[in-house]
Design an enzyme around this catalytic site. Structure first.
Site, PDB file in Angstrom:
ATOM      1  N   GLU A 162      25.984  46.336  42.952  1.00  0.00           N
ATOM      2  CA  GLU A 162      24.753  45.608  42.584  1.00  0.00           C
ATOM      3  C   GLU A 162      23.481  46.425  42.788  1.00  0.00           C
ATOM      4  OE1 GLU A 162      24.828  41.926  44.747  1.00  0.00           O
ATOM      5  OE2 GLU A 162      26.645  41.221  43.752  1.00  0.00           O
ATOM      6  N   ASN A 204      30.076  48.606  40.761  1.00  0.00           N
ATOM      7  CA  ASN A 204      30.434  47.187  40.609  1.00  0.00           C
ATOM      8  C   ASN A 204      29.161  46.339  40.471  1.00  0.00           C
ATOM      9  OD1 ASN A 204      32.652  45.184  40.839  1.00  0.00           O
ATOM     10  ND2 ASN A 204      31.637  44.546  42.740  1.00  0.00           N
ATOM     11  N   HIS A 240      31.648  36.260  38.050  1.00  0.00           N
ATOM     12  CA  HIS A 240      31.478  34.931  38.653  1.00  0.00           C
ATOM     13  C   HIS A 240      30.971  34.022  37.542  1.00  0.00           C
ATOM     14  CE1 HIS A 240      32.321  36.428  42.616  1.00  0.00           C
ATOM     15  NE2 HIS A 240      31.442  37.396  42.440  1.00  0.00           N
ATOM     16  N   GLU A 269      35.933  40.210  40.675  1.00  0.00           N
ATOM     17  CA  GLU A 269      35.592  39.050  41.516  1.00  0.00           C
ATOM     18  C   GLU A 269      35.634  37.747  40.716  1.00  0.00           C
ATOM     19  OE1 GLU A 269      31.946  39.668  43.729  1.00  0.00           O
ATOM     20  OE2 GLU A 269      32.358  41.798  44.035  1.00  0.00           O
ATOM     21  N   ASP A 271      35.786  34.221  39.323  1.00  0.00           N
ATOM     22  CA  ASP A 271      35.938  32.788  39.615  1.00  0.00           C
ATOM     23  C   ASP A 271      35.181  32.023  38.534  1.00  0.00           C
ATOM     24  OD1 ASP A 271      33.289  33.114  40.663  1.00  0.00           O
ATOM     25  OD2 ASP A 271      34.016  33.119  42.734  1.00  0.00           O
TER      26      ASP A 271
HETATM   27  C1  XIL Z   1      30.276  37.023  49.174  1.00  0.00           C
HETATM   28  C2  XIL Z   1      31.372  36.452  50.061  1.00  0.00           C
HETATM   29  O1  XIL Z   1      32.310  35.783  49.247  1.00  0.00           O
HETATM   30  C3  XIL Z   1      30.785  35.490  51.082  1.00  0.00           C
HETATM   31  O2  XIL Z   1      31.783  35.070  52.005  1.00  0.00           O
HETATM   32  C4  XIL Z   1      29.639  36.160  51.827  1.00  0.00           C
HETATM   33  O3  XIL Z   1      29.033  35.234  52.690  1.00  0.00           O
HETATM   34  C5  XIL Z   1      28.616  36.710  50.844  1.00  0.00           C
HETATM   35  O4  XIL Z   1      29.236  37.590  49.937  1.00  0.00           O
HETATM   36  N1  XIL Z   1      29.187  39.645  44.919  1.00  0.00           N
HETATM   37  C6  XIL Z   1      29.856  40.489  45.776  1.00  0.00           C
HETATM   38  C7  XIL Z   1      30.579  39.924  46.935  1.00  0.00           C
HETATM   39  O5  XIL Z   1      29.963  41.691  45.490  1.00  0.00           O
HETATM   40  O6  XIL Z   1      30.610  40.804  48.028  1.00  0.00           O
HETATM   41  C8  XIL Z   1      30.002  38.594  47.372  1.00  0.00           C
HETATM   42  O7  XIL Z   1      30.839  38.042  48.384  1.00  0.00           O
HETATM   43  C9  XIL Z   1      29.891  37.666  46.186  1.00  0.00           C
HETATM   44  C10 XIL Z   1      28.994  38.234  45.134  1.00  0.00           C
END
Ligand code: XIL
Length: 354
Positions: A162, A204, A240, A269, A271
């Site tokens: 990020e 990423n 996400h 990641e 979801d």
């Molecule tokens: C999130 C985790 O799922 C949480 O448990 C934590 O509190 C915050 O981070 N992008 C990312 C991840 O790259 O590392 C993040 O994970 C979600 C968004």
């Protein structure tokens, strides 16, 4: 086409042996009771999930589903600076050691997440005062220590996470940008390569999957790295997603322009959040998104892995970070497979010819 027209109308977990009994309606459904990892292996795709330490330590069934279904894992938090680099010269490796050992015991690969991010940093770092050279030394020490400890055991690292803001520019609110300047990105990749030349090194990010201003900025960043000879192997797409999502031409175009640079992609990641309480039609819609993304990764030759961010609705970051939404993952809170699971299974089974 795999991943469309989910034909599974009933599924339930048999009382014994975790077997799943299906009743299938409709056409061209290929879902079966083979675990995802078995189906994915036939397509040379890694399928995985993020692991939370709480249930990993406490819940045998959580570990069983993890090992049964997936052939790659990533730590949801355990490799982040706040968890692993607890003092300027103090590291905590109990959790990451446990995860990497579990993966090896169960013939799973590991993704490392993440070496450079602006979030989840330890207080000693955020409240300290450091010169540019000190910051570079701290970054180097971190990467050499963490990547070096697991050299040869972690297949891919999210080296930088990020770094690009929603405006398409490098985030200036990152401690790394403030202390080091824009060169921190290339430095991190070089340090990681030095510590484990065999690991695949990824950039990423989120909202950079289709064709848009942010993915253009990611493309420009990684192209520059490639042109400069910086060791980078791939781009992670967090994904996400909001329920209703579908793959479009932009996703294919973006995957292919990255492939043309010689880069892999991985879905890192995934979801698909839905308003709570979720409804049956919403979970069917969610299944189409999961099926679509799985079919997409199977179809794009440079898409090497697909990981969901958690796997059970009992342990997901979504309800806390996107209030009023949840039920974003392929297993429900009792670890029963949801329609989303069967959509992934069907897409993988279709591709594997099972
Ligand atoms: C999130 C985790 O799922 C949480 O448990 C934590 O509190 C915050 O981070 N992008 C990312 C991840 O790259 O590392 C993040 O994970 C979600 C968004």
């Amino acid at each position: 086409m795999p991943g469309t027209g989910i034909g599974v109308d009933t599924c339930r977990r048999a009382a014994t042996a975790g077997l799943v009994v299906l009743s299938i309606v409709g056409t061209a459904t290929a879902a079966n009771d083979a675990p995802l990892r078995v189906l994915a292996a036939a397509s040379d795709l890694r399928i995985g999930a993020a692991v939370a330490m709480g249930p990993f330590r406490a819940d045998k069934m959580y570990r069983e589903v993890l090992a049964r279904e997936f052939n790659i894992l990533v730590a949801e938090n355990a490799f982040k600076w706040s968890e692993i680099h607890i003092g300027r010269s103090a590291y905590y490796f109990d959790d990451t050691d446990a995860l990497v050992t579990f993966a090896e015991d169960n013939d799973m690969a590991v993704r490392g997440h993440t070496l450079v991010w602006h979030n989840q940093l330890p207080g000693w770092l955020t409240s300290g005062t450091f010169s540019r050279d000190e910051a570079i030394a701290i970054l180097h020490d971190h990467i050499a220590t963490v990547v070096g400890r697991y050299a040869g055991r972690i297949a891919a690292w999210d080296v930088v996470n990020e770094a690009i803001g929603d405006d398409g520019r490098l985030r200036e609110d990152s401690i790394w940008y403030r202390l080091i300047g824009p060169d921190y990105v290339a430095m991190a990749f070089r340090f990681a390569h030095e510590a484990d030349p065999a690991a695949k090194l990824y950039y990423n990010d989120y909202n950079a999957e289709g064709m848009n201003a942010k993915s253009d900025a990611v493309y420009a960043l990684v192209k520059r790295l490639v042109d400069d000879g910086v060791p980078i192997d791939g781009v992670g797409w967090q994904m996400h997603l909001v329920n209703g999502f579908g793959i479009g031409d932009g996703h294919r175009d973006n995957a292919q322009r990255l492939a043309a640079l010689g880069l892999e992609i991985s879905i890192t990641e995934l979801d698909v959040r839905t308003p709570l309480p979720s409804t049956e039609p919403a979970l069917e819609r969610q299944a189409r998104a999961y099926g679509d993304v799985t079919a997409f990764c199977l179809a794009e030759a440079n898409c090497k892995a697909l990981l969901t961010w958690g796997f059970t609705d009992a342990h997901s970051w979504i309800p806390q970070f996107f209030r009023g939404t949840g039920d974003a993952l392929p297993f429900d809170a009792e670890l029963r497979p949801k329609p989303a699971y069967w959509a992934m299974n069907e897409a993988l089974a279709g591709a594997s010819g099972e």
